[in-house]
Each structure stands twice: as structure tokens, then as C-alpha cells.
Enzyme design. Sequence first.
Site, PDB file in Angstrom:
ATOM      1  N   TYR A 203       4.709 -32.667  18.844  1.00  0.00           N
ATOM      2  CA  TYR A 203       4.594 -33.986  19.466  1.00  0.00           C
ATOM      3  C   TYR A 203       5.522 -34.213  20.651  1.00  0.00           C
ATOM      4  CZ  TYR A 203       3.375 -38.823  19.871  1.00  0.00           C
ATOM      5  OH  TYR A 203       2.892 -40.004  20.354  1.00  0.00           O
ATOM      6  N   GLY A 205       8.084 -35.385  23.248  1.00  0.00           N
ATOM      7  CA  GLY A 205       9.400 -34.914  23.646  1.00  0.00           C
ATOM      8  C   GLY A 205       9.955 -33.812  22.752  1.00  0.00           C
ATOM      9  N   SER A 254      13.581 -46.011  25.137  1.00  0.00           N
ATOM     10  CA  SER A 254      12.205 -45.614  24.842  1.00  0.00           C
ATOM     11  C   SER A 254      11.366 -46.822  24.414  1.00  0.00           C
ATOM     12  CB  SER A 254      12.200 -44.569  23.724  1.00  0.00           C
ATOM     13  OG  SER A 254      12.963 -43.448  24.131  1.00  0.00           O
ATOM     14  N   ALA A 255      10.165 -46.919  24.975  1.00  0.00           N
ATOM     15  CA  ALA A 255       9.217 -47.997  24.660  1.00  0.00           C
ATOM     16  C   ALA A 255       9.782 -49.389  24.948  1.00  0.00           C
ATOM     17  CB  ALA A 255       8.730 -47.898  23.217  1.00  0.00           C
ATOM     18  N   GLY A 257       9.658 -50.633  28.356  1.00  0.00           N
ATOM     19  CA  GLY A 257       9.082 -51.196  29.570  1.00  0.00           C
ATOM     20  C   GLY A 257       9.211 -50.412  30.865  1.00  0.00           C
ATOM     21  N   THR A 259       7.373 -47.680  31.939  1.00  0.00           N
ATOM     22  CA  THR A 259       6.046 -47.421  32.506  1.00  0.00           C
ATOM     23  C   THR A 259       5.476 -48.693  33.117  1.00  0.00           C
ATOM     24  OG1 THR A 259       5.691 -45.670  30.893  1.00  0.00           O
ATOM     25  CG2 THR A 259       3.727 -46.550  31.986  1.00  0.00           C
ATOM     26  N   ASP A 283       9.699 -42.226  33.850  1.00  0.00           N
ATOM     27  CA  ASP A 283      10.520 -41.875  32.684  1.00  0.00           C
ATOM     28  C   ASP A 283      11.822 -41.163  33.028  1.00  0.00           C
ATOM     29  OD1 ASP A 283      10.668 -41.974  29.778  1.00  0.00           O
ATOM     30  OD2 ASP A 283      10.423 -39.807  29.775  1.00  0.00           O
ATOM     31  N   ASN A 370       3.231 -45.521  18.249  1.00  0.00           N
ATOM     32  CA  ASN A 370       3.742 -44.614  19.286  1.00  0.00           C
ATOM     33  C   ASN A 370       2.619 -43.722  19.835  1.00  0.00           C
ATOM     34  OD1 ASN A 370       5.914 -43.551  20.898  1.00  0.00           O
ATOM     35  ND2 ASN A 370       5.950 -41.739  19.583  1.00  0.00           N
ATOM     36  N   ARG A 372       0.013 -42.309  22.474  1.00  0.00           N
ATOM     37  CA  ARG A 372       0.318 -42.127  23.908  1.00  0.00           C
ATOM     38  C   ARG A 372      -0.859 -41.551  24.670  1.00  0.00           C
ATOM     39  NH1 ARG A 372       6.181 -42.493  25.540  1.00  0.00           N
ATOM     40  NH2 ARG A 372       7.158 -43.321  23.681  1.00  0.00           N
ATOM     41  N   ARG A 403      15.879 -54.329  24.840  1.00  0.00           N
ATOM     42  CA  ARG A 403      15.212 -55.400  24.098  1.00  0.00           C
ATOM     43  C   ARG A 403      16.249 -56.191  23.343  1.00  0.00           C
ATOM     44  NH1 ARG A 403       9.574 -54.815  22.431  1.00  0.00           N
ATOM     45  NH2 ARG A 403       8.856 -52.980  23.566  1.00  0.00           N
ATOM     46  N   ASN A 499       7.753 -59.838  36.472  1.00  0.00           N
ATOM     47  CA  ASN A 499       9.070 -59.219  36.665  1.00  0.00           C
ATOM     48  C   ASN A 499       9.349 -58.989  38.152  1.00  0.00           C
ATOM     49  OD1 ASN A 499       9.497 -59.218  33.907  1.00  0.00           O
ATOM     50  ND2 ASN A 499       8.647 -57.160  33.628  1.00  0.00           N
TER      51      ASN A 499
HETATM   52  P1  GTP Z   1       9.137 -44.317  26.889  1.00  0.00           P
HETATM   53  O1  GTP Z   1       7.941 -43.633  27.458  1.00  0.00           O
HETATM   54  O2  GTP Z   1       9.169 -44.260  25.392  1.00  0.00           O
HETATM   55  O3  GTP Z   1      10.435 -43.851  27.463  1.00  0.00           O
HETATM   56  O4  GTP Z   1       8.973 -45.883  27.134  1.00  0.00           O
HETATM   57  P2  GTP Z   1       8.821 -46.899  28.358  1.00  0.00           P
HETATM   58  O5  GTP Z   1      10.146 -47.511  28.626  1.00  0.00           O
HETATM   59  O6  GTP Z   1       8.082 -46.308  29.486  1.00  0.00           O
HETATM   60  O7  GTP Z   1       7.936 -48.020  27.665  1.00  0.00           O
HETATM   61  P3  GTP Z   1       6.637 -48.811  28.125  1.00  0.00           P
HETATM   62  O8  GTP Z   1       6.685 -49.261  29.536  1.00  0.00           O
HETATM   63  O9  GTP Z   1       5.463 -48.003  27.747  1.00  0.00           O
HETATM   64  O10 GTP Z   1       6.742 -50.105  27.207  1.00  0.00           O
HETATM   65  C1  GTP Z   1       6.356 -50.125  25.896  1.00  0.00           C
HETATM   66  C2  GTP Z   1       6.238 -51.522  25.326  1.00  0.00           C
HETATM   67  O11 GTP Z   1       6.978 -52.534  26.008  1.00  0.00           O
HETATM   68  C3  GTP Z   1       4.791 -51.968  25.336  1.00  0.00           C
HETATM   69  O12 GTP Z   1       4.479 -52.470  24.063  1.00  0.00           O
HETATM   70  C4  GTP Z   1       4.766 -53.051  26.382  1.00  0.00           C
HETATM   71  O13 GTP Z   1       3.749 -53.979  26.131  1.00  0.00           O
HETATM   72  C5  GTP Z   1       6.158 -53.656  26.279  1.00  0.00           C
HETATM   73  N1  GTP Z   1       6.582 -54.292  27.555  1.00  0.00           N
HETATM   74  C6  GTP Z   1       6.729 -53.669  28.746  1.00  0.00           C
HETATM   75  N2  GTP Z   1       7.108 -54.536  29.717  1.00  0.00           N
HETATM   76  C7  GTP Z   1       7.225 -55.741  29.112  1.00  0.00           C
HETATM   77  C8  GTP Z   1       7.597 -57.042  29.584  1.00  0.00           C
HETATM   78  O14 GTP Z   1       7.902 -57.264  30.763  1.00  0.00           O
HETATM   79  N3  GTP Z   1       7.607 -58.048  28.662  1.00  0.00           N
HETATM   80  C9  GTP Z   1       7.274 -57.833  27.356  1.00  0.00           C
HETATM   81  N4  GTP Z   1       7.322 -58.864  26.513  1.00  0.00           N
HETATM   82  N5  GTP Z   1       6.914 -56.620  26.882  1.00  0.00           N
HETATM   83  C10 GTP Z   1       6.889 -55.586  27.734  1.00  0.00           C
HETATM   84  C1  SPV Z   2      10.723 -41.395  24.846  1.00  0.00           C
HETATM   85  O1  SPV Z   2      10.779 -41.411  23.598  1.00  0.00           O
HETATM   86  O2  SPV Z   2      11.640 -41.880  25.553  1.00  0.00           O
HETATM   87  C2  SPV Z   2       9.535 -40.845  25.518  1.00  0.00           C
HETATM   88  C3  SPV Z   2       8.489 -40.215  24.708  1.00  0.00           C
HETATM   89  O3  SPV Z   2       9.467 -40.922  26.743  1.00  0.00           O
HETATM   90  S1  SPV Z   2       8.822 -38.558  24.257  1.00  0.00           S
HETATM   91  O4  SPV Z   2       8.379 -37.702  25.353  1.00  0.00           O
HETATM   92  O5  SPV Z   2       8.077 -38.272  23.031  1.00  0.00           O
HETATM   93  O6  SPV Z   2      10.234 -38.393  24.058  1.00  0.00           O
HETATM   94 MN    MN Z   3      11.286 -41.867  27.677  1.00  0.00          MN
END
Ligand code: GTP
Ligand code: SPV
Ligand code: MN
Length: 604
Positions: A203, A205, A254-255, A257, A259, A283, A370, A372, A403, A499
Site C-alpha cells: 500500500y 507510502g 497526512s489527509a 488538505g 491536495t 505532497d 483512506n 486513494r 486540524r 481558502n
Molecule cells: P496526504 O496525501 O495524506 O498527505 O494528505 P493531504 O494533506 O493531501 O490531504 P487532502 O487534501 O486529500 O485532504 C483530505 C481531507 O481534508 C479530505 O477529507 C478533505 O475533504 C479535507 N479538507 C481539505 N481541505 C479542507 C478545508 O479547507 N476545509 C475542510 N473542512 N476540510 C478540508
Molecule cells: C501520507 O500519508 O501522507 C500520504 C499517503 O501522502 S502515503 O503515500 O500512503 O504515505
Molecule cells: Mn502525504
Amino acid sequence: MPSKLDSLNRWVDDVAKRTNPDRIHWCDGSDTEYRQLVDGMLKTGDLIELNQQTHPRCYLHRSDPRDVARVEKLTVICTRNRDDAGPNNNWMDPAAAHAKIDALFEGCMRGRTMYVIPYCMGPLGSPLSRCGVEITDSPYVVANMRLMTRMGTAALERIEREGLTQNGMFIKALHSIGELDPERRWIMHFPEELTIKSFGSGYGGNALLGKKCHALRIGSWQARSEGWLAEHMLIVGIENPQREIRYVAAAFPSACGKTNLAMLIPPEGYRREGWKVWTVGDDICWMRPGKDGRLYAINPEAGYFGVAPGTSKKTNPNALAMLQHDTIFTNVAVTEDNQPWWEGLDDRTPAKDWQGRDYDPANGPAAHPNSRFTVRANQCPSWSPEAENDQGVPIDAIVFGGRRAARVPLVFEARDWTHGVLVGASMASETTAAATDVGVAIRRDPMAMKPFCGYNFGDYFAHWLSFDQPGAKLPMVFHVNWFRKGKNGKFLWPGFGDNMRVLEWMLKRVTGEAGAVETPIGNLPRGKDLNLEGLGLGDGALDELFRVDNREWREEETAIGEYLAGYGSHLPGKLKAEWQRIVDALDAAAEPAATPERKAAAAS
Ligand code: GTP
Ligand code: SPV
Ligand code: MN
């Protein structure tokens, strides 16, 4: 011999002797090769064809249900000196680590094909790029590496050239899916040997070793010794109505915001004025000082491995557009007519969940939280051609964020670089589904690098501070929190496209066009400094978004102080002094009644 480089051929031979594959395939990175891999996986069931009318060349991969995210428990840094890995990492003695994982690799590729994947992180001609070779027995990993990196013949040629002239050494990255036993899922890094060994996961990373293992863990180690930075950051270009583009790098855990911010579409009013957003990376960011003293950044990746849930026409239309073709989805659900589906996409009801079972809400979310997508970067409508610039793009602002449901305001600005480094080092965030075994609700995640810094965080902070040199033109540093919640438990800030309003303020701080008010924790915009037109936020929500409670922050700083003290003698004195400055400012600002000592002092 398949390569001109003896050291590479020898390593491939050694690995083959240990792992015993039926076949060895050197990847050339061609379309034909990708097609053949996909066809093979469709036969074995590693990939499932999605609706080819609506989603041409899109496929679904269902991973083992025990293998759905990064794991941190068995992710280790193996250095001769334990102190070099730091308290932020799991550590093992290199010899012991090799012995342990080599035993697992013994014969593990019997009956399988061993793929040799030469790859380049960053544009093929860039002096900032670095190469590696991943050996794996997973065709899914090969297909993902093809989308995520510059992979194949051109990368091999660069590796051979650098190998023969000795000025660059490729990373040796060995991977096997093994038997997917979570208890033997070792992800080992040997930064002193430029080596990665990963066993037991297919999976993300854990298995696409160019990403977190190379570009961040080994990358951060190399960056420190060579004077650059390898960071868990998006890179985004903001074009204003005067057609000037300024670049921002942002580190969110991670996750949280990245992207979304990287692909943001500005609100209607902004678009009418001519504002545009350009995606360079979502990323990872490698940056180094240029001759003019500014920091220049490249995105070492060539694709996105992004979080599916929550991605919709409303939240991230750019991402949705790029996912309509040539995409590999992992662990999403499917609709009746076999289209990919996840929570937050739209109001259709899925037919099958991520494990292929008939959808039943009693089993939890239809798509894994999670789940993707893997897709080439240039499929994004906001993709910036500057992502191919060998020299990188100059960074004007660095943004940290996490967060935080409470306490942390929408945005604040650090006074200077040293304060900015403290703000990054002090970051904390609620944890997410991106890693399965963290086990706490909120944790300190300095610079969003807790799972990814390949060495002692104390030394890492010192490295960050060291960029503050005479002649340096460093970016301004900010902190954001899109996730503060009101009393009703709902997010106070609409986020996503809006934003842009916060980004505009930051860039106008950079050019000196926007105002702010000084507070003990940094500089905050006042209501009039931020464009909030058309948002319809009530005064209550606004006050709450910007509120800084000095007493709460004093508690936060106490926790930060204790956390930083954990780095002992590695913690730079300059950072400690900066922390003390904030604490003193908070104490001075506190109501006299708040501290009994002050009351006593005032009375005497
Ligand atoms: P990794 O790939 O894991 O490193 O994560 P990432 O930081 O790229 O995360 P990503 O942008 O995919 O965001 C994941 C979650 O954050 C999703 O559930 C989005 O809906 C939520 N999210 C992103 N931007 C915002 C925002 O401005 N406000 C809120 N409330 N949620 C957000
Ligand atoms: C993270 O977890 O920050 C990611 C997804 O970007 S992974 O490539 O699985 O680590
Ligand atoms: Mn990441």
C-alpha cells in the site's frame, strides 16, 4: 547485462539470489509496458476494470483489508548511532535490521516476477532531482510508480551517467509484498547506506518507495548534509490580476488538505478579477537557496496519490476532472454501473463497498476512509508547466497547519524566520485515517514531518534555523487552521475555494499591501484585512475564527515546551529562547487577575 552500471547489476543479482524470482523484468517506462502490466493484473484480479464508457482506462485495486494505510509502528531508521535517529523515530542497529529483514526476503519472490524500476524524483534534467531503483514483486507498485515518478529508460540513463562520474549515487529500494502479515510489515531505512527495505505491504507510502521512504526520510537526511530541505509540502502558484505568479509551499499532516489547497479554484469574484491557481505539487517539496538568496522548490513527484473521500465537484472540481480517465483507484466503492464512488462524491448509493461486498451501511463507509487515486500530475486542469522547470520555482510564503477543532485561529503570521521555525516545530493535529496505528486523537507533528523526518528532530530544527544567513531572502511563514469548530460542532470556516481569501492576505503581507495586528502568538488579520465578501459569516463565527485566548495559549505553550524539551541537548538554544519569548509575551498580556504571582507583585 541490462545496465552499464556494475554496482547496479551486482545489486540486482544479489537480490535475485536471495529472493528467487521466476523472472526478472527491467522496466522501460513505455506505454506498451504499462498496458501489458494492466492486462496482466486484469487477468489475476489485482485490477478490476471500471466503467470504460464513463472512465476510460480507469481501474480499481482492492488491497488486502489489513493493508490499507501507512503503518508507523514498524517503520524504522537504522543508523550506527541511535541518537542520530532521534526520539521521533523507531531505531534499529543497521546490522541487526538487515539480518531481520533479509531473512524475510529469503525466497519470497518464488513463482513471481521481480521488477527493476529505475526512477527519477524530480525533472529528469534538474540538478535538484535524485534517482533511485526500486526492486519489487508487485505489478501494482510498478504501475503506480509509472504514474507517480519519471520511471524507465531515461531515469536509468541518468543513473548510469551519475554512477560513472561518482557525483551521484542512486537509492537502492527493495520491496516485497511478502505475506501481508501486519506483524512483519517492516519498513526500514538505512540513510548512511542510501538503502530502503520494505516487506509485507502493497500500500501507498509503504510500497511506492520513491515517495515517503526516498523523497522524505532518506531525502531529509541528504538534505541536511547538503544544505537543502525535503518537506511534506504542497507547492502552489497564485496568479494575481496583474499576471504575477507567487509560489506558496504548505505543510499539513497526512489527509489535512494539501491536495485540496494545491488544486484550489478561487471563488467566483476572484476569478472575474483574473486570479488563478497553478498546481506544482500536492505532497512533497524539495527546496534549496538559489544564488539570489531565495528558496527554489521542485516537486519530486510526477503524479498524485490523493485521498478520495471528500473529493467532489464542490470541494475539488480540478481533482474530479482529472479522475475521469487513466486513473488507478484503490479501495473505493463502485456504483451499480461500475463507476468509482466514495463518501462525499455525490448522493448516489453505491452497489459494492471497498471490499467488494454488497453495500451495507452497517459495515461502515462504502469507500475506505483512506481510499486513494493515482493519477499523472499533468492530468490536473490547474497543473503548472513550471513543475517541469529544472531550476524550481521561488517560494514567497511557507504555510504550516493542522486540524484543530479548538484554540487555534484561522491564520496568523510569524514575526520572522526563527519564530516561523518555532511555529512549525510546535504544530499539532488531530490524527487521520492515513496511518492506522497512531493511537492518539491529537499529536505533535512538527512541520507535518513526524512520520517522515529521517533523523533527530532537534537537529532538523537546527537545520531549518541555519537557512537564516546574511543575504538570504527567506519566505514569510504563516500558520492556518481550516478546521476550527463552533459550539454546534460544525466547521466555522467554509474552507476549500474560500481558502483563497487567506492566501490573498498572505501574499499581500509579502508585498506589504495588507495590514495585521500584533499579538503574542504572531500577527493576525483584522476583519477589514481579509476579503470576506459574499461569505455570509455571522459576527459570532468571525470572532470565534480569529479568537486567541491568551490563557489557552499559555497552556498550549506549556505543552509545546515539554514536547521540545524531549529533544534534550539536540534542541537548538535559539528555538528555546524563541519559545521563552512567546511565553513571556503571553504572561505579560494575561489579565493581572489571572496569575496570583502578579497579584502579589502588584500589591507589594
Ligand atoms: P496526504 O496525501 O495524506 O498527505 O494528505 P493531504 O494533506 O493531501 O490531504 P487532502 O487534501 O486529500 O485532504 C483530505 C481531507 O481534508 C479530505 O477529507 C478533505 O475533504 C479535507 N479538507 C481539505 N481541505 C479542507 C478545508 O479547507 N476545509 C475542510 N473542512 N476540510 C478540508
Ligand atoms: C501520507 O500519508 O501522507 C500520504 C499517503 O501522502 S502515503 O503515500 O500512503 O504515505
Ligand atoms: Mn502525504
